[in-house]
Design a protein around this motif. Structure first.
Motif: not given
Length: 266
Positions: A1-8, A46-51
């Motif tokens: 997931m890209t940073q843009v996708d994650l932010s969205s 943001r890794s706390m959410v990305a993982e």
């Protein structure tokens, strides 16, 4: 997931975190403070959410990491309604309210509840069952329903009665709600947003609160995200249409723990 996708995805989930946080605390101010602290933590790492298994689950998991570190709410020194609510909360099994809200209001699976709360699936399931029973046993009262669709109103009446509460009446318009509230004062108001004569359920509730004083309110709407913008006072308790019976049951049980909530202003 890209940073843009994650932010969205985080942005899309944030209004629901704020809804959950307010329902958990019974206050817009306190709930939004927890949500803001969660967002600050995510922005810092943001890794706390990305993982996590999903961005929404990850956001809620970060919230719970903050929530559990604060401990149980401190009981106020006075005997006001907030202190009474906190005393009720201390009687519940630890973590049971959180599990119930996550599962019924926010529609997380039992497995996702376990992930968010960092417990096993079996424990998550048990906490949900325990919360339902304990909250049903704690408080009963009178409920005014403001709903213009007859079938939905009947369904809500049935749910309220099954929980052991008494329905004081069903109003289809703003004026009707005010009259019913004055004739049989409710302990809780369950209100749709759009009423039969194009009047506002929000206006009806505000009229009632001015006349009767503060009391728990649950709003129902097909577009909850429109009411969770943070741009003006918002309801502490909010359920979405179409709703499930479990969502209504949980919202009513949660709201009954608090004798006052902040609500939308016209």
């Amino acid at each position: 997931m890209t940073q843009v996708d994650l932010s969205s995805e985080i942005g899309a989930a944030l209004p629901y975190l704020r809804r959950y946080s307010r329902a958990l605390t019974g206050s817009q101010t306190s709930g939004d403070s927890y949500a803001a602290a969660t967002l600050e933590a995510v922005l810092a790492d943001r890794s706390m959410v990305a993982e996590a298994s999903g961005a929404k689950a990850g956001l809620f998991k970060v919230f719970h990491g903050i929530w559990v570190t604060t401990g149980a709410p401190t009981i106020d020194e006075d005997d006001g309604p907030r202190a009474a609510a906190q005393r009720h909360l201390q009687k519940l099994t630890t973590n049971s309210r959180e599990a119930l809200l996550l599962h019924t209001i926010e529609d997380f699976s039992v497995s996702e509840v376990g992930e968010i709360m960092q417990i096993g699936d079996e424990e998550a399931s048990q906490l949900i069952d325990v919360a339902r029973q304990e909250m049903a046993d704690q408080i009963s009262g009178r409920v005014l329903i403001i709903e213009d669709e007859a079938i939905i109103a009947m369904d809500l009446e049935s749910i309220v009665a099954d929980l052991g509460h008494r329905v004081t009446g069903v109003a289809r318009t703003r004026d009707g709600a005010v009259k019913l509230g004055a004739s049989d004062v409710p302990d809780l108001i369950l209100a749709d947003i759009q009423l039969a004569d194009n009047s506002s359920g929000v206006d009806a509730v505000n009229d009632l609160l001015r006349e009767l004083g503060q009391r728990p309110v649950i709003f129902i709407t097909a577009f909850p995200e429109r009411l969770l913008t943070g741009e003006k006072p918002e309801p502490a308790f909010l359920i979405s249409k179409p709703y499930s019976e479990d969502q209504v049951r949980s919202a009513i049980s949660q709201a009954m723990f608090f004798s006052s909530t902040e609500t939308l202003k016209a």
